[in-house]
Design an enzyme around this catalytic site. Structure first.
Site, PDB file in Angstrom:
ATOM      1  N   HIS A 308      39.444  53.246  79.324  1.00 60.04           N
ATOM      2  CA  HIS A 308      38.086  53.530  78.858  1.00 60.04           C
ATOM      3  C   HIS A 308      37.102  52.975  79.869  1.00 60.04           C
ATOM      4  CE1 HIS A 308      34.571  53.768  76.243  1.00 60.04           C
ATOM      5  NE2 HIS A 308      35.283  54.630  75.554  1.00 60.04           N
ATOM      6  N   ASP A 365      41.497  57.672  70.839  1.00 54.59           N
ATOM      7  CA  ASP A 365      42.211  58.943  70.750  1.00 54.59           C
ATOM      8  C   ASP A 365      43.723  58.786  70.702  1.00 54.59           C
ATOM      9  OD1 ASP A 365      39.961  60.636  70.839  1.00 54.59           O
ATOM     10  OD2 ASP A 365      39.724  60.149  72.951  1.00 54.59           O
TER      11      ASP A 365
HETATM   12  N1  CMC Z   1      46.458  56.553  83.048  1.00 53.99           N
HETATM   13  C1  CMC Z   1      46.754  56.082  84.279  1.00 53.99           C
HETATM   14  N2  CMC Z   1      45.850  55.493  85.090  1.00 53.99           N
HETATM   15  C2  CMC Z   1      44.599  55.379  84.642  1.00 53.99           C
HETATM   16  C3  CMC Z   1      44.211  55.844  83.364  1.00 53.99           C
HETATM   17  C4  CMC Z   1      45.192  56.438  82.559  1.00 53.99           C
HETATM   18  N3  CMC Z   1      44.876  56.909  81.346  1.00 53.99           N
HETATM   19  N4  CMC Z   1      42.900  55.611  83.175  1.00 53.99           N
HETATM   20  C5  CMC Z   1      42.473  55.018  84.286  1.00 53.99           C
HETATM   21  N5  CMC Z   1      43.486  54.868  85.188  1.00 53.99           N
HETATM   22  C6  CMC Z   1      43.449  54.201  86.493  1.00 53.99           C
HETATM   23  C7  CMC Z   1      42.758  55.108  87.523  1.00 53.99           C
HETATM   24  O1  CMC Z   1      43.698  55.916  88.187  1.00 53.99           O
HETATM   25  C8  CMC Z   1      42.152  54.060  88.403  1.00 53.99           C
HETATM   26  O2  CMC Z   1      43.176  53.515  89.221  1.00 53.99           O
HETATM   27  P1  CMC Z   1      42.867  53.046  90.774  1.00 53.99           P
HETATM   28  O3  CMC Z   1      41.894  51.918  90.626  1.00 53.99           O
HETATM   29  O4  CMC Z   1      44.175  52.687  91.322  1.00 53.99           O
HETATM   30  O5  CMC Z   1      42.230  54.256  91.420  1.00 53.99           O
HETATM   31  C9  CMC Z   1      41.718  52.950  87.470  1.00 53.99           C
HETATM   32  O6  CMC Z   1      42.610  53.059  86.353  1.00 53.99           O
HETATM   33  C10 CMC Z   1      40.274  53.078  86.970  1.00 53.99           C
HETATM   34  O7  CMC Z   1      40.119  54.379  86.439  1.00 53.99           O
HETATM   35  P2  CMC Z   1      38.780  55.222  86.527  1.00 53.99           P
HETATM   36  O8  CMC Z   1      39.107  56.670  86.466  1.00 53.99           O
HETATM   37  O9  CMC Z   1      37.960  54.724  87.671  1.00 53.99           O
HETATM   38  O10 CMC Z   1      38.078  54.759  85.179  1.00 53.99           O
HETATM   39  P3  CMC Z   1      36.872  55.483  84.459  1.00 53.99           P
HETATM   40  O11 CMC Z   1      36.129  54.448  83.755  1.00 53.99           O
HETATM   41  O12 CMC Z   1      36.117  56.341  85.416  1.00 53.99           O
HETATM   42  O13 CMC Z   1      37.591  56.480  83.438  1.00 53.99           O
HETATM   43  C11 CMC Z   1      38.618  57.339  81.493  1.00 53.99           C
HETATM   44  C12 CMC Z   1      37.743  56.230  82.087  1.00 53.99           C
HETATM   45  C13 CMC Z   1      38.597  57.236  79.983  1.00 53.99           C
HETATM   46  C14 CMC Z   1      38.019  58.713  81.885  1.00 53.99           C
HETATM   47  C15 CMC Z   1      40.049  57.192  82.052  1.00 53.99           C
HETATM   48  O14 CMC Z   1      40.600  55.944  81.669  1.00 53.99           O
HETATM   49  C16 CMC Z   1      40.966  58.340  81.590  1.00 53.99           C
HETATM   50  O15 CMC Z   1      40.971  59.398  82.228  1.00 53.99           O
HETATM   51  N6  CMC Z   1      41.724  58.126  80.496  1.00 53.99           N
HETATM   52  C17 CMC Z   1      42.553  59.188  79.928  1.00 53.99           C
HETATM   53  C18 CMC Z   1      41.693  60.133  79.115  1.00 53.99           C
HETATM   54  C19 CMC Z   1      41.253  59.517  77.789  1.00 53.99           C
HETATM   55  O16 CMC Z   1      42.047  58.920  77.070  1.00 53.99           O
HETATM   56  N7  CMC Z   1      39.965  59.709  77.470  1.00 53.99           N
HETATM   57  C20 CMC Z   1      39.398  59.267  76.167  1.00 53.99           C
HETATM   58  C21 CMC Z   1      38.384  58.188  76.372  1.00 53.99           C
HETATM   59  S1  CMC Z   1      37.971  57.394  74.818  1.00 53.99           S
HETATM   60  C22 CMC Z   1      37.212  58.587  73.855  1.00 53.99           C
HETATM   61  C23 CMC Z   1      35.922  59.062  74.403  1.00 53.99           C
HETATM   62  O17 CMC Z   1      35.080  58.282  74.808  1.00 53.99           O
HETATM   63  O18 CMC Z   1      35.715  60.269  74.392  1.00 53.99           O
END
Ligand code: CMC
Length: 431
Positions: A308, A365
Site C-alpha cells: 500500500h 483487498d
Molecule cells: N508484490 C510484489 N512487490 C511489490 C508489491 C506487491 N504487491 N507492492 C509493491 N511491491 C514492491 C515494488 O516492486 C517496489 O519494489 P522495488 O523497491 O524493489 O522497486 C516496492 O515494493 C515499492 O512499491 P511501489 O510500487 O513503489 O509502491 P506504491 O506505493 O507506488 O504502490 C501499490 C502501492 C498498492 C500500487 C502496490 O503495492 C501494488 O501494486 N500492490 C498490488 C495491488 C493492490 O493490492 N492494490 C490495492 C491497494 S489497497 C486498496 C486501494 O487503495 O484501492
C-alpha cells in the site's frame, strides 16, 4: 525548537526564501510551497504525489506506519464493532455521530431515494450482456446527472446534500441491476422495509417468482465491507473526484470519474485480481513459485492484495476483514480452499525478506473477496461493491472541497521534456 518555516536557497541565483510549515491534528507537517513559483520561478516535482499533500481535510486520517485509520477521528476498529454503514455515512458527511433522531431521519431519507428514474432502466439495454459491471457503473453513474439535473447547483448546500443522498441511496440499485442485466434476469426494485444492505442483497438475489429471505450473516458481513471501504483520504479515485469537482462539475459527473479510477487493478480492482491470483495459484504447494515471481524485478507480476502506498504496516481494515472471514465461512458453512491458500500465502510472504524490507503487508483487498465469494457475490462484482462503500467518501470529500473559502481549479504543472521550440516543416522537407 526551530522556527515554523523551511528555508530554501536556489544555489543557482543565491536567492533564499522561507516557506511556512503547517501542522495538522495528526500526521507529518506540511511545507506550504504555494508561493514557490512566485518567489523562485520554480515548480516542485513529485510524480505520484509521494510527498505532496493536495489539500487540507477533516474527514479521514491514516497513520501508515502504525496501521491506524480514523474516520472523523474515530478508530475504524470501534466503528466496525459498534456502528453500521449508514451511521458511518452520516458521520463522514456531517462530521459528527448522529443522535437517535438524526440517524432515524437519515435512514428514512436514504431509504426513500433508492429508486432510480425509470428512464435510467433503459440505459442498461444499451450495454452488452457480457460487459464488465464496472463499465456499466461508469456509464450509469455518469448518466445520473441527465436524470437528476434539478439540483445540480454545486454552490447550493441543499442541492449538494440531496445529490449526496441520491448517490449513496441509488448506488446499490444501480450496482445490483448491473449484475442482473449481465445474467439476463429481471431487475428487482428496492423495498423500504429493508435496511440499506439487506436491500442490496434483495435486489441482487430476489426473483419475482419466489420469496427471498436475506441471510442476516451475509447482510452483516456486507455492511461491514461497505463500512471499511467508506473513505480512505486522498487515494487515486478520491483525488480524481476532487480534481474533477474543482472545475465546478456536477457531483454525479465527478463521482463517475471516481468510479472509473477505482476500477484499476492497482486500486479497487485489486480485490478481483486477488481472487484470480489465488485461483491461478490453485494449491498451497504452488505458493513459493508465485512468491518468487512477485520478487523477480523482471516479472511484472505482483502479489495482489499486498502493499500500500500509505500503510507500511498491516492495513487495519485487512485485520478486521480477516477475522470476519473466519466468522462468515464458519456460520455460512462454507469451505473455501482459496482462504487456506490466502492464509498460507500471507504467512510465507510476511516471513520473506523481500516483503519485510519493503514493508509489504496484506491490504483491505486481500481477504474481502473471500467473504464476498462466501456470500455468493461473483468476482466481477467485487469492485462494484467497493464502489458502493466508497461513494460516501467521494461525495463527502467533494463537498469539503467545494465549500473551501478559496476555490481554485486543480491544475498541476509539469516538467516539459519534449522537443524544444521549432519551426513547422513543410511536408516535402520531412524525412
Ligand atoms: N508484490 C510484489 N512487490 C511489490 C508489491 C506487491 N504487491 N507492492 C509493491 N511491491 C514492491 C515494488 O516492486 C517496489 O519494489 P522495488 O523497491 O524493489 O522497486 C516496492 O515494493 C515499492 O512499491 P511501489 O510500487 O513503489 O509502491 P506504491 O506505493 O507506488 O504502490 C501499490 C502501492 C498498492 C500500487 C502496490 O503495492 C501494488 O501494486 N500492490 C498490488 C495491488 C493492490 O493490492 N492494490 C490495492 C491497494 S489497497 C486498496 C486501494 O487503495 O484501492
Amino acid at each position: 525548537m526551530g522556527k515554523d518555516t523551511v528555508t530554501i536557497t536556489d544555489n543557482s541565483t543565491g536567492k533564499t526564501v522561507e516557506f511556512p510549515i503547517k501542522r495538522g491534528a495528526h500526521g507529518p507537517a506540511v511545507m506550504d510551497i504555494s508561493t514557490l513559483y512566485k518567489e523562485l520561478k520554480m515548480f516542485t516535482y513529485d510524480p505520484g504525489f509521494l510527498s505532496t499533500a493536495s489539500c487540507e481535510s477533516k474527514i479521514t486520517f491514516i497513520d501508515g506506519e502504525k496501521g491506524v485509520l480514523l474516520y472523523r477521528g474515530y478508530p475504524i476498529e470501534q466503528l466496525a464493532e459498534k456502528s453500521d454503514f449508514l451511521e458511518v455515512c452520516y458521520l463522514l458527511w456531517h462530521g459528527e455521530l448522529p443522535t437517535r433522531k438524526e440517524i432515524a431521519d437519515y435512514r428514512h431519507q436514504i431509504n426513500h431515494h433508492t429508486m432510480v428514474h425509470e428512464g435510467l432502466r433503459d440505459f442498461y439495454q444499451g450495454f452488452r450482456r457480457d460487459a464488465h459491471p464496472m463499465s456499466v457503473m461508469v456509464g450509469v453513474v455518469g448518466a445520473l446527472s441527465a436524470f437528476y439535473h434539478d439540483l445540480l447547483d454545486v454552490h447550493n448546500e441543499c442541492s449538494r446534500e440531496i445529490s449526496a443522498q441520491r448517490l449513496v441511496a441509488k448506488m446499490p440499485t444501480i450496482a445490483a441491476w448491473a449484475y442482473r442485466y449481465s445474467r439476463g434476469e429481471p431487475f428487482a426494485y428496492p423495498r423500504n422495509n429493508l435496511s440499506y444492505t439487506e436491500n442490496f442483497l434483495h435486489m441482487m438475489y430476489s426473483y419475482p417468482a419466489e420469496e427471498y429471505e436475506v441471510n442476516p450473516v451475509a447482510a452483516k458481513a456486507m455492511d461491514l465491507i461497505f463500512l471499511l471501504h467508506a473513505d480512505h483520504e486522498q487515494n487515486a479515485s478520491t483525488s480524481t473526484v476532487r480534481l474533477a469537482g474543482s472545475s465546478q462539475a456536477n457531483p454525479f459527473a465527478c463521482v463517475s470519474a471516481g468510479v472509473g479510477t477505482l476500477w484499476g487493478p492497482a486500486h479497487g480492482g485489486a480485490n478481483e485480481a486477488v481472487i484470480n491470483m489465488l485461483k491461478a495459484i490453485g494449491d498451497v504447494k504452488n505458493i513459493a513459485r508465485f512468491v518468487e515471481k512477485a520478487k523477480d524485478p523482471d516479472d511484472p507480476f505482483r502479489l495482489m492484495g499486498f502493499g500500500h502506498r500509505v500503510y507500511k504496516n498491516y492495513d487495519p481494515r485487512a485485520k478486521i476483514i480477516r477475522k470476519q472471514c473466519f466468522e462468515v465461512l464458519e456460520s455460512m458453512k462454507v469451505d473455501d480452499p482459496l482462504f487456506e491458500i490466502a492464509m498460507k500465502l500471507e504467512e510465507i510472504a510476511l516471513k520473506d525478506e523481500y516483503f519485510i524490507q519493503r514493508k509489504l503487508y496484506p491490504n483491505v483487498d486481500f481477504y474481502s473477496g473471500i467473504i464476498q465469494r462466501a456470500i455468493g457475490i461473483p468476482t466481477s462484482m467485487f469492485t462494484v461493491i467497493f464502489t458502493i462503500g466508497r461513494t460516501i467518501g467521494w461525495i463527502s470529500q467533494w463537498n469539503e472541497m467545494i465549500t473551501e473559502k478559496v476555490q481554485r481549479i486543480g491544475r498541476p504543472r509539469q516538467l516539459y521534456v519534449g522537443a524544444p521550440n521549432r519551426d513547422y516543416l513543410p511536408i516535402d522537407q520531412r524525412k
